[in-house]
Design an enzyme around this catalytic site. Structure first.
Site, PDB file in Angstrom:
ATOM      1  N   GLU A 108       0.800  -1.225   0.000  1.00 40.96           N
ATOM      2  CA  GLU A 108       0.000   0.000   0.000  1.00 40.96           C
ATOM      3  C   GLU A 108       0.831   1.274   0.000  1.00 40.96           C
ATOM      4  OE1 GLU A 108      -2.445  -0.687   3.420  1.00 40.96           O
ATOM      5  OE2 GLU A 108      -4.033  -1.632   2.245  1.00 40.96           O
ATOM      6  N   GLU A 139       6.519 -21.910   8.222  1.00 41.34           N
ATOM      7  CA  GLU A 139       7.162 -21.141   9.291  1.00 41.34           C
ATOM      8  C   GLU A 139       8.202 -21.952  10.058  1.00 41.34           C
ATOM      9  OE1 GLU A 139       4.707 -21.177  13.313  1.00 41.34           O
ATOM     10  OE2 GLU A 139       3.483 -20.411  11.675  1.00 41.34           O
TER      11      GLU A 139
END
Length: 331
Positions: A108, A139
């Protein structure tokens, strides 16, 4: 929360003479994000309205907890600003929800502040597929966290922020430790206290401990909300410090759609006191840059002169014009 059972070895006559009841004992996970929330223990029996009330009651706690980290967040803004001014980059590194939030925040920045996409980047365990489909095992692949630091050429100009709601994500920890080795600035955002040695290793630790989730372990909820607030503040704060706003006006946006074209024109109209037609002409002369258009009009300067003035003043319009933005009109 896990339940384990104790096995007992008793004489056969004892087993024959009485019923033996195995007594469970509870193993408590020390991570805040894995604790059970006593306030939502009966949520499975709640009505839709009661569910809304329970969740929003928990969510109201989040901003206050984030505010307790104000000094640490401000420090991260300082590091990010210094990083950008020396030509470095900010990287978010995370897995699952944490990784997605980092990628979201990074994506953004270009349209909001007209920034180069290289300035803020998100790295998520499992790569691009993990953005839309869970890759939960990613992960735990420790070596991949360190490998990503090498792949992106992390160095002493960069700032790497690890995001780990639980504070213990192996992928994130490995990435941060490799970034430390590569002499980058480092930070951790976590909603459960990370290992002390990790906190000691990084330059800034931002720890909004929001407590147990509405649904145990669902860190996309309060922990996710807290994380997004923190990341928004870091990048927005750094961009403001770079002169990407004039007052609170978004003057470095990229007009990539009709809404943003209209916003660009309205900002120039408001700041410069010109008509929409005049604002459109100014923006065309300024290469669609709102910031340049404002300086060109205020200083009666060419595009090249405006670019030079901004460069000499850290990109901050107010330092060039010595004028505040126009007052906010009451509706």
């Amino acid at each position: 929360m896990q339940t384990k059972f104790v096995s007992l070895i008793l004489p056969l006559d004892c087993l024959a003479s009485r019923a033996i009841r195995l007594v469970p004992f509870v193993v408590l996970d020390p991570r805040e994000t894995e604790r059970r929330n006593p306030r939502t223990a009966s949520i499975d029996l709640a009505s839709p309205l009661e569910i809304v009330d329970l969740i929003t009651a928990e969510d109201r706690r989040v901003p206050e907890v984030v505010a307790t980290q104000r000094d640490q967040i401000a420090r991260a803004i300082e590091i990010a600003e210094a990083t950008f001014r020396r030509g470095g980059r900010v990287f978010y590194v995370g897995a699952g929800t944490s990784g997605r939030l980092g990628v979201l925040d990074a994506s953004e920045i270009p349209p909001t502040f007209g920034a180069n996409p290289e300035m803020v980047q998100g790295i998520i365990a499992g790569g691009l597929p993990a953005l839309t489909r869970a890759q939960e095992g990613a992960e735990d692949v420790v070596e991949n966290g360190a490998r990503e630091m090498d792949k992106h050429g992390i160095g002493d100009k960069d700032f790497v922020i690890g995001i780990a709601a639980s504070g213990t994500t192996p992928y994130v920890r490995a990435a941060l430790m490799r970034a430390v080795e590569l002499r980058a600035n480092t930070g951790i955002v976590a909603c459960s206290p990370p290992p002390p040695e990790l906190v000691k290793a990084v330059d800034v630790a931002i720890l909004p401990i929001v407590g147990p989730e509405v649904v145990t372990g669902s860190t996309r909820m309060k922990a996710g909300t807290a994380t997004k607030l923190v990341l928004n503040t870091i990048t927005t704060g750094a961009m403001i410090r770079l002169g990407k706003t004039y007052g609170n006006l978004m003057v470095d946006l990229r007009a990539t759609n009709n809404k943003l074209v209209d916003r660009s024109q309205r900002i120039v109209m408001e700041v410069c006191g010109v008509t929409r037609e005049e604002a459109t002409t100014l923006l065309d002369r300024a290469g669609k840059s709102v910031k340049l258009a404002i300086v060109m009009q205020k200083k009666n300067a060419s595009r090249e002169e405006a670019e030079k003035l901004l460069a000499e003043n850290g990109g901050i319009i107010r330092r060039v014009t010595n004028e505040p933005p126009p007052p906010i009109r009451e509706r």
